[in-house]
Design a protein around this motif. Sequence first.
Motif, PDB file in Angstrom:
ATOM      1  N   ILE A 140       0.571  -1.298   0.021  1.00  0.00           N
ATOM      2  CA  ILE A 140       0.274  -0.131  -0.102  1.00  0.00           C
ATOM      3  C   ILE A 140       0.701   1.526  -0.231  1.00  0.00           C
ATOM      4  O   ILE A 140       1.021   1.819  -0.504  1.00  0.00           O
ATOM      5  N   TRP A 141       2.247   1.157   0.581  1.00  0.00           N
ATOM      6  CA  TRP A 141       2.550   2.475   0.370  1.00  0.00           C
ATOM      7  C   TRP A 141       3.621   2.587   0.126  1.00  0.00           C
ATOM      8  O   TRP A 141       3.835   4.224  -0.610  1.00  0.00           O
ATOM      9  N   PHE A 142       3.974   1.844  -1.116  1.00  0.00           N
ATOM     10  CA  PHE A 142       4.716   1.579  -1.857  1.00  0.00           C
ATOM     11  C   PHE A 142       4.184   2.478  -2.661  1.00  0.00           C
ATOM     12  O   PHE A 142       4.600   2.935  -4.122  1.00  0.00           O
ATOM     13  N   GLU A 143       2.846   1.653  -3.591  1.00  0.00           N
ATOM     14  CA  GLU A 143       2.285   2.556  -4.864  1.00  0.00           C
ATOM     15  C   GLU A 143       1.462   4.195  -4.051  1.00  0.00           C
ATOM     16  O   GLU A 143       1.175   4.962  -4.653  1.00  0.00           O
ATOM     17  N   GLU A 144       1.417   4.246  -3.102  1.00  0.00           N
ATOM     18  CA  GLU A 144       0.617   5.742  -2.670  1.00  0.00           C
ATOM     19  C   GLU A 144       1.567   5.699  -1.333  1.00  0.00           C
ATOM     20  O   GLU A 144       0.656   5.265   0.015  1.00  0.00           O
ATOM     21  N   PRO A 145       2.806   6.041  -0.769  1.00  0.00           N
ATOM     22  CA  PRO A 145       3.403   6.948   0.093  1.00  0.00           C
ATOM     23  C   PRO A 145       2.117   7.264   1.551  1.00  0.00           C
ATOM     24  O   PRO A 145       1.570   8.801   0.083  1.00  0.00           O
ATOM     25  N   GLY A 146       1.626   7.279   2.411  1.00  0.00           N
ATOM     26  CA  GLY A 146       0.758   7.327   3.220  1.00  0.00           C
ATOM     27  C   GLY A 146       0.029   6.859   3.733  1.00  0.00           C
ATOM     28  O   GLY A 146       1.121   6.134   4.430  1.00  0.00           O
ATOM     29  N   PRO A 147      -0.812   6.956   5.095  1.00  0.00           N
ATOM     30  CA  PRO A 147      -0.810   5.917   5.371  1.00  0.00           C
ATOM     31  C   PRO A 147      -1.506   3.907   5.801  1.00  0.00           C
ATOM     32  O   PRO A 147      -1.997   4.277   4.336  1.00  0.00           O
ATOM     33  N   ILE A 148      -1.049   3.278   6.174  1.00  0.00           N
ATOM     34  CA  ILE A 148      -0.895   2.397   5.737  1.00  0.00           C
ATOM     35  C   ILE A 148      -2.772   1.922   6.325  1.00  0.00           C
ATOM     36  O   ILE A 148      -3.911   0.995   5.047  1.00  0.00           O
ATOM     37  N   PHE A 149      -3.920   2.143   7.088  1.00  0.00           N
ATOM     38  CA  PHE A 149      -4.531   1.903   7.402  1.00  0.00           C
ATOM     39  C   PHE A 149      -5.168   2.820   7.380  1.00  0.00           C
ATOM     40  O   PHE A 149      -5.121   3.606   7.230  1.00  0.00           O
ATOM     41  N   PHE A 150      -6.990   2.429   7.441  1.00  0.00           N
ATOM     42  CA  PHE A 150      -7.947   3.127   7.490  1.00  0.00           C
ATOM     43  C   PHE A 150      -9.044   3.280   8.547  1.00  0.00           C
ATOM     44  O   PHE A 150      -9.064   1.890   8.857  1.00  0.00           O
ATOM     45  N   THR A 151      -9.836   4.271   8.483  1.00  0.00           N
ATOM     46  CA  THR A 151     -11.013   3.581   9.709  1.00  0.00           C
ATOM     47  C   THR A 151     -12.281   4.343   9.282  1.00  0.00           C
ATOM     48  O   THR A 151     -12.452   5.395   8.392  1.00  0.00           O
ATOM     49  N   LYS A 152     -13.448   3.884   9.561  1.00  0.00           N
ATOM     50  CA  LYS A 152     -14.620   3.893   8.976  1.00  0.00           C
ATOM     51  C   LYS A 152     -15.493   4.235  10.564  1.00  0.00           C
ATOM     52  O   LYS A 152     -15.242   3.028  11.701  1.00  0.00           O
TER      53      LYS A 152
END
Length: 334
Positions: A140-152
């Motif tokens: 995930i980070w390699f495709e778009e560096p940024g947050p790894i997790f997501f909260t709904k």
Amino acid sequence: MRIWWLLFPLLLALLPTVVLTSSVPPRVRAWACRVAFLVTVALIAAPWIWLRLGHEVPARVAMILITGSFAGGIVLSGATAGIVEDNAPPSPAVQHAVLGYHTACIVRPVPRGKRVLDVTGALVGLVLTLPLWPIIGLLIWFEEPGPIFFTKNSVGRGGRTFRQFKFRSMRYGAERLTGPVVSPAGDPRTLRVGRRLRRWHLDELPELINVLSGSMSLVGPRPLRTVLVREHLEAVPGYTERHTVRPGIACLAQIEKFHMPPQERLVKDLAYIEHQGVRLDLQLLVRAVLTTVRGERHYDEPVLTAPAPATVPASRTDGQLPRLVDHASQAHDA
């Protein structure tokens, strides 16, 4: 010389933080972070090569470099973008409004053995899948560096909002321009690796943490976002009934379709609630696994739109609660 083997890669790992705080275009930022990470990984291999050539480099130094370089890019980029993307948290007013609909809602008791199944299944799931977590995070980070997790921010038992954990499968800030909307099949905002994660439901692995904490169950009505649930509560009579139990990772509605109208979802959720139990949960978990492997779920919403207001009432008290006609419920009723 040894100190440079340690300091130089770690200093290079700071580059993602510097780049992410700059004003360069997002695409340039992403590639700068990727290059910094790859160069750092190349540098951590140097001590091992050095050892193979017979030079004395302490093994602990090589291990520090490997660990620091592997985590450095992700952690330090998280210093600006965060490790977890808290997506569109509902305002206190929205949360209060949703709770207001549930003032007369009586939560149902947990069937005997269901909590034991949840905890046991979540622990086994975490042990079996935990080796995948750093790999998924890196992809995930390699495709778009940024947050790894997501909260709904979703509605749970009793109408209370809770944080539902997932791996990030969409671009960072995907709803910045659109606001909260339902993500359809083929959503163009989805990352390439995110499509694979969704196909095999790997993005839902962090929900096992929710199961252990007691905010979710392995099987139950699928939790929906608070801002969207508020619309359904206004349009569908009896919609609070699906919140009388803990929401689940797997559910009868999810097994059949990717999306469905709120009134249809309510009917299926109420059918499960009326027949819930350990035996039915085990059968639905098996069905969920088989459905995922075979790719049998239907995708009926190809357009990115906000959910249309439901007009057909569905309620547990209207005398029209359908019986489960699928294989799992027939076995449960036998």
